[in-house]
Design a protein around this motif. Sequence first.
Motif, PDB file in Angstrom:
ATOM      1  N   ARG A  10       0.839  -1.211   0.000  1.00 59.90           N
ATOM      2  CA  ARG A  10       0.000   0.000   0.000  1.00 59.90           C
ATOM      3  C   ARG A  10       0.869   1.254   0.000  1.00 59.90           C
ATOM      4  O   ARG A  10       0.518   2.252  -0.619  1.00 59.90           O
ATOM      5  N   THR A  11       1.993   1.196   0.701  1.00 60.19           N
ATOM      6  CA  THR A  11       2.892   2.349   0.765  1.00 60.19           C
ATOM      7  C   THR A  11       3.563   2.595  -0.590  1.00 60.19           C
ATOM      8  O   THR A  11       3.727   3.742  -1.004  1.00 60.19           O
ATOM      9  N   LEU A  12       3.935   1.518  -1.273  1.00 61.07           N
ATOM     10  CA  LEU A  12       4.649   1.660  -2.543  1.00 61.07           C
ATOM     11  C   LEU A  12       3.732   2.000  -3.719  1.00 61.07           C
ATOM     12  O   LEU A  12       4.192   2.557  -4.715  1.00 61.07           O
ATOM     13  N   GLU A  19       5.922   7.363 -10.311  1.00 60.73           N
ATOM     14  CA  GLU A  19       7.153   7.119 -11.079  1.00 60.73           C
ATOM     15  C   GLU A  19       6.821   6.605 -12.480  1.00 60.73           C
ATOM     16  O   GLU A  19       7.445   7.007 -13.459  1.00 60.73           O
ATOM     17  N   SER A  20       5.841   5.726 -12.567  1.00 65.99           N
ATOM     18  CA  SER A  20       5.454   5.169 -13.865  1.00 65.99           C
ATOM     19  C   SER A  20       4.883   6.248 -14.771  1.00 65.99           C
ATOM     20  O   SER A  20       5.200   6.298 -15.960  1.00 65.99           O
ATOM     21  N   ARG A  21       4.028   7.115 -14.210  1.00 67.75           N
ATOM     22  CA  ARG A  21       3.475   8.218 -15.012  1.00 67.75           C
ATOM     23  C   ARG A  21       4.579   9.159 -15.489  1.00 67.75           C
ATOM     24  O   ARG A  21       4.492   9.696 -16.591  1.00 67.75           O
ATOM     25  N   ALA A  22       5.610   9.339 -14.678  1.00 66.66           N
ATOM     26  CA  ALA A  22       6.699  10.244 -15.058  1.00 66.66           C
ATOM     27  C   ALA A  22       7.592   9.645 -16.146  1.00 66.66           C
ATOM     28  O   ALA A  22       8.041  10.357 -17.040  1.00 66.66           O
ATOM     29  N   GLU A  23       7.840   8.344 -16.084  1.00 67.85           N
ATOM     30  CA  GLU A  23       8.766   7.702 -17.022  1.00 67.85           C
ATOM     31  C   GLU A  23       8.104   7.231 -18.314  1.00 67.85           C
ATOM     32  O   GLU A  23       8.764   7.107 -19.334  1.00 67.85           O
ATOM     33  N   ARG A  60      12.197   2.878  -7.580  1.00 68.86           N
ATOM     34  CA  ARG A  60      12.572   3.943  -8.537  1.00 68.86           C
ATOM     35  C   ARG A  60      13.536   3.398  -9.594  1.00 68.86           C
ATOM     36  O   ARG A  60      13.385   3.675 -10.784  1.00 68.86           O
ATOM     37  N   ARG A  61      14.525   2.615  -9.150  1.00 70.28           N
ATOM     38  CA  ARG A  61      15.487   2.032 -10.099  1.00 70.28           C
ATOM     39  C   ARG A  61      14.793   1.039 -11.030  1.00 70.28           C
ATOM     40  O   ARG A  61      15.086   0.987 -12.224  1.00 70.28           O
ATOM     41  N   ALA A  67      11.635   1.156 -18.033  1.00 66.01           N
ATOM     42  CA  ALA A  67      11.458   2.175 -19.074  1.00 66.01           C
ATOM     43  C   ALA A  67      12.571   2.065 -20.115  1.00 66.01           C
ATOM     44  O   ALA A  67      12.310   2.160 -21.325  1.00 66.01           O
ATOM     45  N   ARG A  68      13.810   1.836 -19.655  1.00 67.93           N
ATOM     46  CA  ARG A  68      14.927   1.652 -20.601  1.00 67.93           C
ATOM     47  C   ARG A  68      14.696   0.415 -21.469  1.00 67.93           C
ATOM     48  O   ARG A  68      14.922   0.436 -22.674  1.00 67.93           O
ATOM     49  N   ARG A  69      14.219  -0.675 -20.849  1.00 68.99           N
ATOM     50  CA  ARG A  69      13.946  -1.901 -21.582  1.00 68.99           C
ATOM     51  C   ARG A  69      12.881  -1.642 -22.654  1.00 68.99           C
ATOM     52  O   ARG A  69      13.007  -2.085 -23.792  1.00 68.99           O
TER      53      ARG A  69
END
Length: 175
Positions: A10-12, A19-23, A60-61, A67-69
């Motif tokens: 729930r925290t993550l 992060e997903s929306r940003a990348e 985050r990593r 995203a790189r993949r």
Amino acid sequence: MTHPEPHLLRTLAPLLAAESRAEAPAAGVDAGDLEQAVWLRLLERLRADDAPSRPADWLRRAVRAEARRARRAALRELPYREEEGAAEPDASPESSALVSERRRVVRAAVRRTPGRCPRLLAAMLDPADPTYREIAGELGISQGSLGPMRSRCLGCLRRMLAAEVPAPHPRGRVR
């Protein structure tokens, strides 16, 4: 297998969504697909009792790695173009026969794919061109699961077809 702490998930969740929306735009993928791929990676780690010591940093990593993949995969993929001879009403009989044979081989391979892949791939090959929402509703799965599932199914189909079609020889001859 240890069960992940519900509080941790729930925290993550909000961090992963952000992060997903940003990348996603830079990677050229849907944020939901990116999010789904990272959840799968986290659950695989948790199943192997390899929980990250700093989950937020790991997350985050992981988003950036996925995203790189996705960017690398997009560079290798070629956009679909109409097959030669398929759109031309004056196509030669030989050309029409070759196009029909290619389609028959692909559809036969689609039927041999495992699990839900035949239904998913058939829906994606449908001339009516259904949306992801329509396909997800037809298959009874979440829309965010379609991207990763599609990727796995296409990989399976690609391997099947590669095994059936001889690779060209470096000088253009068939082996």
